[in-house]
Design an enzyme around this catalytic site. Structure first.
Site, PDB file in Angstrom:
ATOM      1  N   TYR A  86       0.840  -1.206   0.000  1.00 23.78           N
ATOM      2  CA  TYR A  86       0.000   0.000   0.000  1.00 23.78           C
ATOM      3  C   TYR A  86       0.870   1.248   0.000  1.00 23.78           C
ATOM      4  O   TYR A  86       2.079   1.193   0.256  1.00 23.78           O
ATOM      5  CB  TYR A  86      -0.972   0.011   1.181  1.00 23.78           C
ATOM      6  CG  TYR A  86      -0.349   0.263   2.531  1.00 23.78           C
ATOM      7  CD1 TYR A  86      -0.228   1.558   3.041  1.00 23.78           C
ATOM      8  CD2 TYR A  86       0.117  -0.782   3.317  1.00 23.78           C
ATOM      9  CE1 TYR A  86       0.328   1.794   4.290  1.00 23.78           C
ATOM     10  CE2 TYR A  86       0.680  -0.551   4.556  1.00 23.78           C
ATOM     11  CZ  TYR A  86       0.785   0.731   5.044  1.00 23.78           C
ATOM     12  OH  TYR A  86       1.349   0.957   6.270  1.00 23.78           O
ATOM     13  N   CYS A  87       0.237   2.385  -0.271  1.00 24.02           N
ATOM     14  CA  CYS A  87       0.921   3.688  -0.254  1.00 24.02           C
ATOM     15  C   CYS A  87      -0.102   4.766   0.095  1.00 24.02           C
ATOM     16  O   CYS A  87      -1.090   4.484   0.760  1.00 24.02           O
ATOM     17  CB  CYS A  87       1.609   3.967  -1.591  1.00 24.02           C
ATOM     18  SG  CYS A  87       0.478   4.180  -2.975  1.00 24.02           S
ATOM     19  N   ARG A  88       0.116   5.985  -0.374  1.00 22.60           N
ATOM     20  CA  ARG A  88      -0.798   7.085  -0.061  1.00 22.60           C
ATOM     21  C   ARG A  88      -1.969   7.139  -1.034  1.00 22.60           C
ATOM     22  O   ARG A  88      -3.109   7.309  -0.621  1.00 22.60           O
ATOM     23  CB  ARG A  88      -0.056   8.427  -0.078  1.00 22.60           C
ATOM     24  CG  ARG A  88      -0.943   9.606   0.302  1.00 22.60           C
ATOM     25  CD  ARG A  88      -0.232  10.934   0.194  1.00 22.60           C
ATOM     26  NE  ARG A  88       0.342  11.200  -1.110  1.00 22.60           N
ATOM     27  CZ  ARG A  88      -0.348  11.638  -2.175  1.00 22.60           C
ATOM     28  NH1 ARG A  88      -1.628  11.872  -2.084  1.00 22.60           N
ATOM     29  NH2 ARG A  88       0.251  11.841  -3.320  1.00 22.60           N
ATOM     30  N   GLY A  90      -2.139   4.977  -4.179  1.00 23.64           N
ATOM     31  CA  GLY A  90      -2.293   3.797  -5.027  1.00 23.64           C
ATOM     32  C   GLY A  90      -1.313   3.772  -6.188  1.00 23.64           C
ATOM     33  O   GLY A  90      -1.117   2.733  -6.809  1.00 23.64           O
ATOM     34  N   LEU A 114      -3.621   3.796   1.750  1.00 23.85           N
ATOM     35  CA  LEU A 114      -3.695   3.428   3.166  1.00 23.85           C
ATOM     36  C   LEU A 114      -5.108   3.582   3.711  1.00 23.85           C
ATOM     37  O   LEU A 114      -5.547   2.784   4.545  1.00 23.85           O
ATOM     38  CB  LEU A 114      -2.717   4.321   3.945  1.00 23.85           C
ATOM     39  CG  LEU A 114      -2.849   4.426   5.457  1.00 23.85           C
ATOM     40  CD1 LEU A 114      -2.522   3.118   6.125  1.00 23.85           C
ATOM     41  CD2 LEU A 114      -1.942   5.524   5.976  1.00 23.85           C
TER      42      LEU A 114
END
Length: 118
Positions: A86-88, A90, A114
């Site tokens: 995951y990240c901020r 996508g 997230l």
């Protein structure tokens, strides 16, 4: 003034319609499926910067920023173990998923942002 309001409303409408389409094309895993995979032993991988990670992250996640992923690939588990990334927004998680799959990791799932964590 009315013209500016109409323009703003039109832009907002386009964003509301386009966002789900863009996200669906990024192949994000269902958040409940992601949680289940992690509960069953999948690695939770956060590919944001250390500053973003320190500000907020999912408990138990490993932080390897996208730009360091190639150099730090040895820190990842064997290729048979599932990974949920995951990240901020996508974008970085999708890039990480694609990179890891190109390296032989077959069970890489992209949660996307997230904020989708259940």
């Amino acid at each position: 003034m009315t013209s500016n309001l109409m323009t703003f409303a039109l832009i907002a409408l386009v964003i509301l319609v386009a966002l789900p389409i863009v996200r669906s094309r990024m192949n994000f895993i269902d958040p409940q499926e992601a949680r289940q995979l992690v509960e069953e032993g999948a690695l939770l991988l956060d590919v944001r910067t250390p500053a973003e990670f320190n500000e907020r992250h999912i408990p138990g996640a490993l932080n390897i920023p996208l730009q360091e992923l190639q150099a730090r690939q040895g820190e990842l588990p064997e290729q048979a173990r599932p990974i949920v990334v995951y990240c901020r927004s996508g974008n970085r998680s999708s890039q990480a998923r694609n990179y890891l799959r190109s390296q032989g990791f077959e069970q890489v799932h992209d949660l996307g942002p997230l904020t989708r964590w259940p």
